[in-house]
Scaffold this active site. Structure first.
Site, short mmCIF file in Angstrom:
data_model
loop_
_atom_site.label_atom_id
_atom_site.label_comp_id
_atom_site.label_asym_id
_atom_site.label_seq_id
_atom_site.Cartn_x
_atom_site.Cartn_y
_atom_site.Cartn_z
N TYR A 124 0.82 -1.22 0.00
CA TYR A 124 0.00 0.00 0.00
C TYR A 124 0.85 1.27 0.00
O TYR A 124 0.40 2.32 -0.45
CB TYR A 124 -0.91 0.04 1.24
CG TYR A 124 -2.23 -0.68 1.07
CD1 TYR A 124 -2.26 -2.06 0.84
CD2 TYR A 124 -3.43 0.00 1.15
CE1 TYR A 124 -3.46 -2.72 0.69
CE2 TYR A 124 -4.65 -0.66 1.00
CZ TYR A 124 -4.66 -2.01 0.78
OH TYR A 124 -5.85 -2.66 0.63
N ASP B 114 -12.19 -9.28 4.32
CA ASP B 114 -13.46 -9.30 3.58
C ASP B 114 -14.03 -10.72 3.59
O ASP B 114 -15.24 -10.92 3.75
CB ASP B 114 -13.26 -8.87 2.12
CG ASP B 114 -13.53 -7.38 1.91
OD1 ASP B 114 -13.35 -6.61 2.87
OD2 ASP B 114 -13.91 -7.00 0.78
N ASP C 213 -2.53 -18.14 0.93
CA ASP C 213 -3.53 -18.80 0.07
C ASP C 213 -4.17 -19.98 0.81
O ASP C 213 -5.39 -20.16 0.78
CB ASP C 213 -2.91 -19.23 -1.27
CG ASP C 213 -1.66 -20.11 -1.11
OD1 ASP C 213 -1.07 -20.12 -0.02
OD2 ASP C 213 -1.30 -20.79 -2.09
N LYS D 28 3.40 -15.19 2.34
CA LYS D 28 3.77 -16.08 1.25
C LYS D 28 5.29 -16.23 1.29
O LYS D 28 6.01 -15.77 0.40
CB LYS D 28 3.29 -15.51 -0.08
CG LYS D 28 1.79 -15.67 -0.32
CD LYS D 28 1.37 -17.10 -0.69
CE LYS D 28 1.80 -17.44 -2.11
NZ LYS D 28 1.43 -18.85 -2.44
N ASP E 168 -6.33 -7.16 3.98
CA ASP E 168 -7.46 -6.54 3.29
C ASP E 168 -8.37 -7.63 2.72
O ASP E 168 -9.59 -7.61 2.90
CB ASP E 168 -6.92 -5.63 2.17
CG ASP E 168 -8.04 -4.91 1.43
OD1 ASP E 168 -8.95 -4.40 2.10
OD2 ASP E 168 -8.00 -4.88 0.18
C1 IPM Z 1 -10.45 -1.46 3.72
C2 IPM Z 1 -10.70 -0.85 2.37
C3 IPM Z 1 -9.58 0.12 2.06
C4 IPM Z 1 -8.29 -0.68 1.97
C5 IPM Z 1 -9.79 0.98 0.80
C6 IPM Z 1 -11.08 1.76 0.87
C7 IPM Z 1 -8.63 1.91 0.57
O1 IPM Z 1 -10.84 -1.84 1.41
O2 IPM Z 1 -10.32 -0.71 4.71
O3 IPM Z 1 -10.41 -2.69 3.81
O4 IPM Z 1 -7.98 -1.25 0.91
O5 IPM Z 1 -7.58 -0.73 2.97
MG MG Z 2 -10.89 -3.83 2.21
#
Ligand code: IPM
Ligand code: MG
Length: 370
Positions: A143, A255, A227, A194, A251
């Protein structure tokens, strides 16, 4: 009593303002019913700040964030700003806040509420009772790594570059947070990278191992390739307690973990920096979900992730565990009573708006505090 608990509200874009409004209502409730007063100020971030100031995070807003005990953030981004360059986009405001406040440890708990077991796409027996914590490194890795950019190589050819980079200090400090939190939970950490293909991943594994040897031998430590970790999360998520991983894998894995709870609309997060001499950490709290432009302004969004993020703020920034517990219990009871925003709607439940979900949680808080 002087109001010395300073919170900066950055509602941002899309559904950000409407879910954050529900937190304001809970803050008013705490003032009235619990005698806990916050000094709340508001600012702009993301697209809202671009429209007003031409930048996704104004210097004055950053200064205000630095001077606050905690930042509550809604969400940033939307189609209106999607074609801007990376350094000018709404997301750049969020990344700048994380970086400038030094918020390297991102806590993303994924807990399955009993009432929502059927909202998950996984079988109930796989997710029932699930309670895991992802600790995502938040200020390093790909990032922020340099060099980055898109180069023109001539004759129609271009090259996109990002750099994955981690130092000993960056790895150790986030691993330390994970080990310390594990001690208060089920005392187990899975570190994911990884190391089989990336030098930064190999260093990650070596440093986590060394810190574990030096200070945390009482905690059970496992290493897993990311993975495989993604696959194991779906196969048998309850094998995990704390997962520590880098910015990008965190990240993605968070999710994935979020969906086990039924909806992204349920997942809170805390981003913490180093403790100062008084043990206070810079901190920002935000729902894991994004700005959901498709439903923005329609009073449809689920405010629970944001309310639970505020509960995390009460715990981690203000030592108000009882009040945090009240909010968590109120959410649990309202879900138990069948209230559902659209994202977690199920047959036989009562579908409600953002505002009505807020009303119900406040009513429940009244009962709990009576
Ligand atoms: C998160 C989001 C952010 C990230 C985006 C909005 C920049 O996906 O907080 O998980 O990638 O960190
Ligand atoms: Mg995210």
């Amino acid at each position: 009593m002087p109001a010395n608990k300073k919170i900066l509200f950055l509602a941002g874009d899309g559904i950000g303002p409407e879910v954050m409004r529900q937190v304001r209502r809970v803050i008013d409730w705490m003032d009235r019913r619990r005698g806990v007063t916050f000094d709340v100020s508001e600012g702009l971030v993301g697209g809202a700040a671009i429209d007003q100031y031409g930048v996704p995070l104004a210097d004055a807003t950053l200064a205000e964030a630095l001077a606050s005990d905690a930042v509550m953030l809604g969400a940033v981004g939307g189609p209106k700003w999607d074609t801007m360059s990376f350094d000018k986009r709404p997301e750049a405001g969020l990344l700048a806040l994380r970086k400038e406040l030094g918020l390297y440890a991102n806590l993303r708990p994924a807990q399955v509420f009993d009432a929502l077991v059927d909202a998950s796409t996984l079988k109930p027996e796989i997710v029932k009772g699930l309670d895991i914590l992802i600790v995502r490194e938040l200020t390093g890795g790909v990032y922020f790594g340099e060099p980055r950019g898109i180069e023109d190589l001539g004759n129609g050819e271009k090259r996109g570059i990002n750099t994955q980079v981690y130092t000993t200090t960056e790895i150790r400090r986030v691993a330390r947070v994970a080990f310390e939190l594990a001690r208060k939970r089920s005392n187990k950490v899975h570190s994911m990278e990884k190391a089989n293909v990336m030098e930064s991943g190999l260093l990650w594994r070596q440093e986590v191992t060394r810190l574990h040897q030096e200070e945390f031998q009482d905690v059970e430590l496992h290493h897993m390739y990311a993975d495989n970790g993604a696959m194991q999360l779906i196969r048998n998520p309850k094998q995990f307690d704390v997962i520590v991983t880098d910015n990008l894998f965190g990240d993605i894995l968070s999710d994935e973990a979020a969906m086990m709870t039924g909806s992204l609309g349920m997942l809170p997060s805390a981003a913490l920096g180093d403790p100062d001499a008084n043990g206070n950490r810079k901190a920002m709290y935000e729902p894991v979900h994004g700005s959901a432009p498709d439903i923005a302004g329609k009073d449809l969004a689920n405010p629970i992730a944001t309310l639970l993020s505020f509960a995390m703020a009460l715990r981690y920034s203000f030592n108000l565990d009882t009040d945090a517990g009240l909010i968590e219990k109120a959410v649990q009871n309202v879900l138990g009573g069948g209230m559902r925003t659209a994202d977690i709607m199920a047959p036989g439940m009562a579908r409600c708006s953002t505002t009505v979900m807020g009303d119900s949680i406040l009513r429940e808080l009244d009962k709990l505090a009576a």
